[in-house]
Write a protein that holds these residues in place. Structure first.
Motif, PDB file in Angstrom:
ATOM      1  N   THR A  76       0.851  -1.193   0.000  1.00 56.61           N
ATOM      2  CA  THR A  76       0.000   0.000   0.000  1.00 56.61           C
ATOM      3  C   THR A  76       0.884   1.238   0.000  1.00 56.61           C
ATOM      4  O   THR A  76       1.341   1.716   1.045  1.00 56.61           O
ATOM      5  CB  THR A  76      -0.935  -0.009   1.221  1.00 56.61           C
ATOM      6  N   PHE A  77       1.128   1.755  -1.179  1.00 57.15           N
ATOM      7  CA  PHE A  77       2.102   2.830  -1.391  1.00 57.15           C
ATOM      8  C   PHE A  77       1.836   4.031  -0.494  1.00 57.15           C
ATOM      9  O   PHE A  77       2.762   4.606   0.076  1.00 57.15           O
ATOM     10  CB  PHE A  77       2.053   3.240  -2.864  1.00 57.15           C
ATOM     11  N   SER A  78       0.584   4.419  -0.348  1.00 61.25           N
ATOM     12  CA  SER A  78       0.256   5.677   0.338  1.00 61.25           C
ATOM     13  C   SER A  78       0.649   5.690   1.810  1.00 61.25           C
ATOM     14  O   SER A  78       0.831   6.771   2.385  1.00 61.25           O
ATOM     15  CB  SER A  78      -1.241   5.968   0.211  1.00 61.25           C
ATOM     16  N   VAL A  79       0.816   4.534   2.427  1.00 63.74           N
ATOM     17  CA  VAL A  79       1.118   4.513   3.866  1.00 63.74           C
ATOM     18  C   VAL A  79       2.605   4.272   4.144  1.00 63.74           C
ATOM     19  O   VAL A  79       3.008   4.161   5.298  1.00 63.74           O
ATOM     20  CB  VAL A  79       0.269   3.460   4.611  1.00 63.74           C
ATOM     21  N   TYR A  80       3.400   4.212   3.105  1.00 67.38           N
ATOM     22  CA  TYR A  80       4.833   3.985   3.260  1.00 67.38           C
ATOM     23  C   TYR A  80       5.628   5.272   3.086  1.00 67.38           C
ATOM     24  O   TYR A  80       5.340   6.080   2.194  1.00 67.38           O
ATOM     25  CB  TYR A  80       5.325   2.958   2.241  1.00 67.38           C
ATOM     26  N   ASN A  81       6.640   5.430   3.935  1.00 65.89           N
ATOM     27  CA  ASN A  81       7.646   6.456   3.697  1.00 65.89           C
ATOM     28  C   ASN A  81       8.471   6.027   2.486  1.00 65.89           C
ATOM     29  O   ASN A  81       8.845   4.851   2.362  1.00 65.89           O
ATOM     30  CB  ASN A  81       8.571   6.603   4.899  1.00 65.89           C
ATOM     31  N   MET A  82       8.771   6.991   1.610  1.00 66.55           N
ATOM     32  CA  MET A  82       9.520   6.688   0.397  1.00 66.55           C
ATOM     33  C   MET A  82      10.749   7.588   0.306  1.00 66.55           C
ATOM     34  O   MET A  82      10.760   8.695   0.858  1.00 66.55           O
ATOM     35  CB  MET A  82       8.642   6.904  -0.836  1.00 66.55           C
ATOM     36  N   ALA A  83      11.742   7.120  -0.418  1.00 64.05           N
ATOM     37  CA  ALA A  83      12.969   7.901  -0.512  1.00 64.05           C
ATOM     38  C   ALA A  83      13.725   7.592  -1.793  1.00 64.05           C
ATOM     39  O   ALA A  83      13.519   6.550  -2.427  1.00 64.05           O
ATOM     40  CB  ALA A  83      13.866   7.614   0.684  1.00 64.05           C
ATOM     41  N   TRP A  84      14.602   8.510  -2.144  1.00 68.23           N
ATOM     42  CA  TRP A  84      15.616   8.306  -3.170  1.00 68.23           C
ATOM     43  C   TRP A  84      16.968   8.261  -2.466  1.00 68.23           C
ATOM     44  O   TRP A  84      17.286   9.146  -1.665  1.00 68.23           O
ATOM     45  CB  TRP A  84      15.597   9.429  -4.194  1.00 68.23           C
ATOM     46  N   LEU A  85      17.730   7.248  -2.788  1.00 68.74           N
ATOM     47  CA  LEU A  85      19.065   7.060  -2.260  1.00 68.74           C
ATOM     48  C   LEU A  85      20.000   6.933  -3.455  1.00 68.74           C
ATOM     49  O   LEU A  85      19.546   6.661  -4.576  1.00 68.74           O
ATOM     50  CB  LEU A  85      19.120   5.801  -1.383  1.00 68.74           C
ATOM     51  N   ARG A  86      21.296   7.124  -3.238  1.00 67.34           N
ATOM     52  CA  ARG A  86      22.228   6.987  -4.354  1.00 67.34           C
ATOM     53  C   ARG A  86      23.556   6.418  -3.882  1.00 67.34           C
ATOM     54  O   ARG A  86      23.896   6.514  -2.699  1.00 67.34           O
ATOM     55  CB  ARG A  86      22.453   8.323  -5.067  1.00 67.34           C
ATOM     56  N   LYS A 135      24.385   5.787  -9.057  1.00 64.04           N
ATOM     57  CA  LYS A 135      23.193   4.986  -9.313  1.00 64.04           C
ATOM     58  C   LYS A 135      22.158   5.418  -8.280  1.00 64.04           C
ATOM     59  O   LYS A 135      22.451   5.448  -7.083  1.00 64.04           O
ATOM     60  CB  LYS A 135      23.491   3.499  -9.197  1.00 64.04           C
ATOM     61  N   TYR A 136      20.975   5.743  -8.763  1.00 58.36           N
ATOM     62  CA  TYR A 136      19.909   6.243  -7.900  1.00 58.36           C
ATOM     63  C   TYR A 136      18.886   5.137  -7.663  1.00 58.36           C
ATOM     64  O   TYR A 136      18.413   4.495  -8.612  1.00 58.36           O
ATOM     65  CB  TYR A 136      19.245   7.461  -8.535  1.00 58.36           C
ATOM     66  N   TYR A 137      18.555   4.964  -6.400  1.00 56.06           N
ATOM     67  CA  TYR A 137      17.638   3.909  -5.993  1.00 56.06           C
ATOM     68  C   TYR A 137      16.388   4.497  -5.347  1.00 56.06           C
ATOM     69  O   TYR A 137      16.477   5.443  -4.548  1.00 56.06           O
ATOM     70  CB  TYR A 137      18.296   2.986  -4.970  1.00 56.06           C
TER      71      TYR A 137
END
Length: 122
Positions: free
Chosen positions: A28-38, A92-94
């Motif tokens: 459930t995407f809306s309830v997760y914290n999301m991030a970009w890492l590299r 590389k971006y994750y």
């Protein structure tokens, strides 16, 4: 099964722009914290930007004012708009899910995509 699929990387000249996308599935995407890492060659993984499920946003000092993170919960998609790119942004971006959006600590994120390469060079 959690899946994170990044796209949008490539080769860009210094001063240029790119927009990365990450399509999520299996949770459930809306309830997760999301991030970009590299991760750059020979360097440790570092947090770039995060977007918490409640709307909180954090940026690494090195990208503040140049990068913008956003999310579209209706499309299960995370974005990273990158402007004024410089060679130090080459990595590389994750896309990552489930971690601490405030600290941006890479080790706190249990789910990662395969990554997309960003190369800034003239």
């Amino acid at each position: 099964e959690v899946q994170l699929v990044e796209s949008g990387g490539g080769l860009v000249q210094p001063g240029g722009s790119l927009r990365l996308s990450c399509v999520a599935s299996g949770f459930t995407f809306s309830v997760y914290n999301m991030a970009w890492l590299r991760q750059a060659p020979g360097k440790e993984r570092e947090g770039v930007a995060s977007f918490g499920s409640a709307g909180g946003i954090t940026y690494a000092d090195s990208v503040k004012g140049r990068f913008t993170i956003s999310r579209d919960n209706a499309k299960n998609t995370l974005y990273l708009e990158m402007n004024s790119l410089n060679p130090e942004d080459t990595a590389k971006y994750y896309c990552a899910a489930g971690g601490n959006w405030y600290t941006l600590q890479p080790s706190s994120f249990p789910y990662w995509g395969q990554g997309t390469q960003v190369t800034v060079s003239s």
